[in-house]
Write a protein that holds these residues in place. Structure first.
Motif: not given
Length: 487
Positions: A367-373
């Protein structure tokens, strides 16, 4: 007494258990085909993914609700002592752990200042947590007068409200990567560590003093168990059932309309992002205290760009919780503030099969997550291009996930907004980037309708699964304080 709950996230389920146990006639309506809100299971191609949350703290909060529902032995929570591998672009790694000596051994080699200060640091974050627990976490807010309590003012003054998280951590540590690892706790409430009050450093206490847990079979078992607990106490739960309107008369909410059917209620609880849900369910002119203009004035928390990648193998270098940090964390948050995706994002990878191989049949479920606006003022991003950028960064760091993908699903802020009713795709409702907003979130009780309540991450006490469960408990107990129930 009839209670209608709009939304079957953890807050709504929590309230349903407590109210039904007290004898209330509870009906809960959830538009999706699962209960738990963002705690959504994704089971595809032999892989299980927890959409969220991947990290569990405060297991006693969930267990307390299950005990009320008569399911005290329903779930087990397994502790991960060395729980998060933090990896930096220079090849350095630093593992977060609830083992104090293990942490100090690492700090001795990486950060002498941190080594010398670590015991004092743990005491201070524990102090922040216990003050928050005493004054904030177990209370509801119904209006501005609630903030004038002398005890609340005393507690507020002691929790470092005017200092930023980043500044606070720099008091104790000097290594940039270690500070970065701790600053990441701000993202647990969707906020920026360079402006978020140091009060929220208490999150570090939960992981470093008390510990990180997971549930065998997937963290989504928590929501499934809470739904069963509510039903066991007599609540009626309806999934795949969208609430279309809250009915009102004068200063009372009288019922709801769902799928064309009307349900009367003495109390209504909205469990969902009230910045989006309230405008959809109540006409603007009827709610001057939560007008569209007022709701739009809140700064939303960050959103997320998610890749669920099922691999055809296991990668030994990958840990259950693994973070690859960007070179410039401050620049990353500056980009998000402007509404842009970070050119070099920090990447979180949750691979629960590392601790529970049954979730992916001896393969990795990343489960890969990066912050997004948040949506609205952000520049569009080419999802395919951004996904490839993330994979390339991981490969360069020795994590060649892209070479082994056999199942893949991408979810961005637009789908988060549509699926979960999240205002502008934000994960945690209003952010804590403004000092006033960090502590004065929308109230738990409507000022326009005396029997309308709110729980979930967009109100008090805030975002994160344990806080959301507590918000449901707080609202249910507030309502029960008005009821004399006899067997």
């Amino acid at each position: 007494m009839k209670v209608a709950i709009v939304g079957g996230g953890l807050g709504g389920l929590s309230a349903a258990v407590t109210l039904a146990k007290a004898g209330a006639e509870v009906k809960l309506f959830e538009k999706n085909d699962h209960f738990g809100g963002k705690m959504m299971p994704v089971d595809e191609a032999g892989y299980h993914f927890d959409f969220g949350p991947n990290t569990i703290t405060m297991p006693e909060v969930f267990q307390d609700v299950l005990r009320q529902g008569g399911l005290e032995n329903e779930l087990s929570f397994t502790k991960l002592t060395h729980h998060t591998r933090n990896q930096f672009k220079d090849g350095t790694t630093f593992d977060l752990s609830s083992d104090r000596q293990y942490m100090k051994k690492q700090l001795y080699h990486l950060d002498k200042k941190g080594f010398e200060n670590y015991d004092a640091f743990l005491l201070e974050i524990e102090r922040l947590f216990h003050l928050s627990q005493k004054y904030f976490l177990h209370r509801t807010f119904s209006g501005w007068k609630d903030y004038l309590s002398p005890s609340l003012a005393k507690g507020f003054a002691q929790v470092r409200p005017l200092e930023s998280m980043d500044h606070f951590f720099r008091r104790y540590f000097s290594h940039s990567g270690i500070i970065q690892s701790l600053n990441r706790y701000s993202t647990y409430i969707g906020s920026n560590p360079y402006v978020t009050p140091a009060t929220f450093a208490m999150i570090a206490h939960l992981e470093l003093n008390e510990g990180v847990y997971y549930v065998p079979g997937g963290n989504t078992k928590i929501a499934e168990s809470m739904a069963r607990a509510a039903e066991k106490q007599g609540a009626r739960l309806y999934k795949g059932t969208r609430v279309e309107k809250i009915l009102t008369h004068n200063n009372q909410a009288t019922g709801i309309v769902a799928e064309g059917n009307t349900y009367e209620a003495d109390y209504i609880i909205v469990n969902g992002d009230l910045l989006k849900t309230v405008p959809e369910l109540i006409n603007n002119e009827k709610r001057p205290s939560l007008s569209n203009k007022k709701l739009r004035s809140f700064d939303p928390s960050i959103s997320a760009f998610v890749i669920m990648a099922g691999l055809d193998t296991t990668l030994p270098a990958l840990h259950h919780h693994h973070v690859l940090f960007s070179r410039d964390y401050e620049k990353e948050f500056a980009s998000l503030k402007k509404g842009d995706y970070a050119e070099e994002p920090t990447i979180y990878i949750g691979t629960s099969a590392k601790s529970d191989s049954a979730l992916a049949s001896e393969r990795d479920n990343c489960f890969i997550l990066v912050n997004a606006p948040a949506l609205g003022h952000s520049n569009e991003v080419d999802q395919e291009h951004y996904k490839k950028r993330i994979y390339e960064d991981l490969s360069q760091a020795g994590l060649p996930i892209q070479n082994h993908v056999s199942y893949e699903k991408v979810i961005g802020p637009e789908e988060i907004e549509n699926r979960f009713g999240a205002y502008r795709g934000s994960l945690y409702g209003p952010s804590s980037n403004r000092r006033l907003q960090a502590f004065m979130r929308p109230f738990n009780q409507s000022q326009d309708f005396s029997n309308l309540y709110f729980c979930g991450g967009s109100t008090h006490p805030g975002g994160g699964s344990p806080m959301v469960v507590l918000s449901g408990q707080n609202v249910a107990n507030k309502i029960l304080g008005k009821i004399v129930h006899t067997e």
